[in-house]
Design an enzyme around this catalytic site. Structure first.
Site, PDB file in Angstrom:
ATOM      1  N   LYS A   1     -63.944  -6.931 -23.182  1.00 36.02           N
ATOM      2  CA  LYS A   1     -64.867  -5.923 -23.715  1.00 36.02           C
ATOM      3  C   LYS A   1     -64.176  -4.655 -24.207  1.00 36.02           C
ATOM      4  O   LYS A   1     -64.785  -3.861 -24.898  1.00 36.02           O
ATOM      5  CB  LYS A   1     -65.955  -5.588 -22.685  1.00 36.02           C
TER       6      LYS A   1
ATOM      7  N   SER B   1     -67.041 -16.158 -15.662  1.00 34.20           N
ATOM      8  CA  SER B   1     -67.342 -16.605 -17.029  1.00 34.20           C
ATOM      9  C   SER B   1     -66.121 -17.282 -17.641  1.00 34.20           C
ATOM     10  O   SER B   1     -66.258 -18.197 -18.462  1.00 34.20           O
ATOM     11  CB  SER B   1     -67.824 -15.444 -17.901  1.00 34.20           C
TER      12      SER B   1
END
Ligand SMILES: Cc1ncc(COP(=O)(O)O)c(C=O)c1O
Length: 316
Positions: A54, A271
């Site tokens: 991110k 994830s």
């Protein structure tokens, strides 16, 4: 005599990206004779300074807002985040001197809370029962009440999110694989990683198969990912871009996280384990069909922020 020394070292923006591509050979060894023809490679996004993929989206969003004068001079950044984007914004806000306010469900991992506090971000907690959608609704409320105080970064709708991956992630993968990539696999949160990387890879070679992965139900443990059928669908998400989609069971991801740690010496986040499990499904299909494959996936973060989760202790 006064000498002018040119600035040395890297700025915060320059430290984001160019992450290593790591070989996950051990996972495909059981394909037998053709093992060397099927490769799974993972992009180790924890090597970014904020510890996750991110950083890329946040730096794209922040630099665009700074360039357009939407942020700074007293105006702070506001967004809803499940954690990693918040850490990236908080790091950038501290480095570049703008305030950061984040709306997030109060059940994010204790490790994430500690990172945000360490970077000095302001947090508005929302109910865990409302998930990431509750945080989005709260952010919209705050910005509607005080529009002059905040730049609403809105990672779910901001095109700078996917463009960061279009500019950086995809081109890095192309170079790191010498253009030999055949498959790209990524999880869907805001979908920025999948959208931006896929758009650019398809320009470089339209034959690359791009496969998205998402949780198989609304209630799941895949932090950072969205079950699109039941979530507020991000504006930047275009499902027609994917050649296929894999629905992932949380327990399969947990098991893969343990396997990667215990048998391969790689500690990844949940994830990341989920996309590795999805990549292995793709590898199995390709091996079964007798085709060669270079499968590249994005490992969004390391296990560092999930170490207090109990699934690590289970035996398989
Ligand atoms: C751990 C983790 N994995 C995956 C994702 C999904 O990435 P994207 O938002 O680019 O779809 C996120 C997003 O926040 C994340 O935090």
């Amino acid at each position: 005599m006064i000498t002018t020394v040119k600035p040395l070292g890297s700025t915060i923006f320059e430290r984001i990206g160019n992450t290593p591509l790591i070989r996950l050979d051990g996972l495909t060894a059981h394909f037998g004779g053709s093992a060397s023809d099927i490769q799974i490679l993972g992009k180790a996004e924890w090597a970014n300074p904020g510890g996750s993929v991110k950083d890329r989206a946040a730096s794209g969003i922040v630099s665009d807002a700074l360039n357009r004068g939407l942020l700074g001079n007293g105006k702070g950044l506001l967004d809803a985040t499940s954690g990693n984007t918040g850490i990236a914004y908080a790091m950038l806000g501290a480095a570049l001197n703008f305030p950061v306010t984040l709306c997030m469900p109060s059940n994010v991992s204790p490790e994430r809370k500690k990172y945000l506090a360490a970077y000095g971000a302001n947090i508005v907690w929302t109910s865990p029962a409302d998930g990431s959608d509750g945080a989005i609704r709260k952010a919209r409320e705050l910005v509607a009440a005080e529009p002059d105080r905040y730049f609403y970064a809105d990672q779910y709708s901001n095109d700078e999110n996917w463009r960061a991956h279009y500019r950086t992630t995809a081109n890095e993968i192309w170079k790191q694989t010498d253009g030999q990539i055949t498959h790209f696999v990524a999880g869907l949160g805001t979908s920025g990683t999948f959208m931006g990387t896929t758009r650019r890879l398809k320009e470089l070679n339209p034959a690359i198969r791009c496969i998205s992965m998402q949780p198989d139900s609304a209630f799941n443990g895949l932090e950072g990912l969205k079950h699109m059928a039941t979530a507020i669908v991000p504006r930047i998400y275009d499902p027609t871009l994917a050649d296929a989609n894999i629905d992932m069971d949380t327990e399969v991801a947990y098991k893969m996280a343990r396997t990667l740690g215990r048998q391969h010496g790689i500690l990844v986040g949940i994830s990341a384990a989920a996309v590795v499990a999805a990549s292995l499904q793709v590898a199995e299909q390709e091996a079964h069909a007798g085709r060669d494959a270079v499968i590249v996936t994005i490992l969004p973060d390391s296990a560092e922020k999930y170490m207090s989760d109990r699934f690590w202790q289970e035996q398989d």
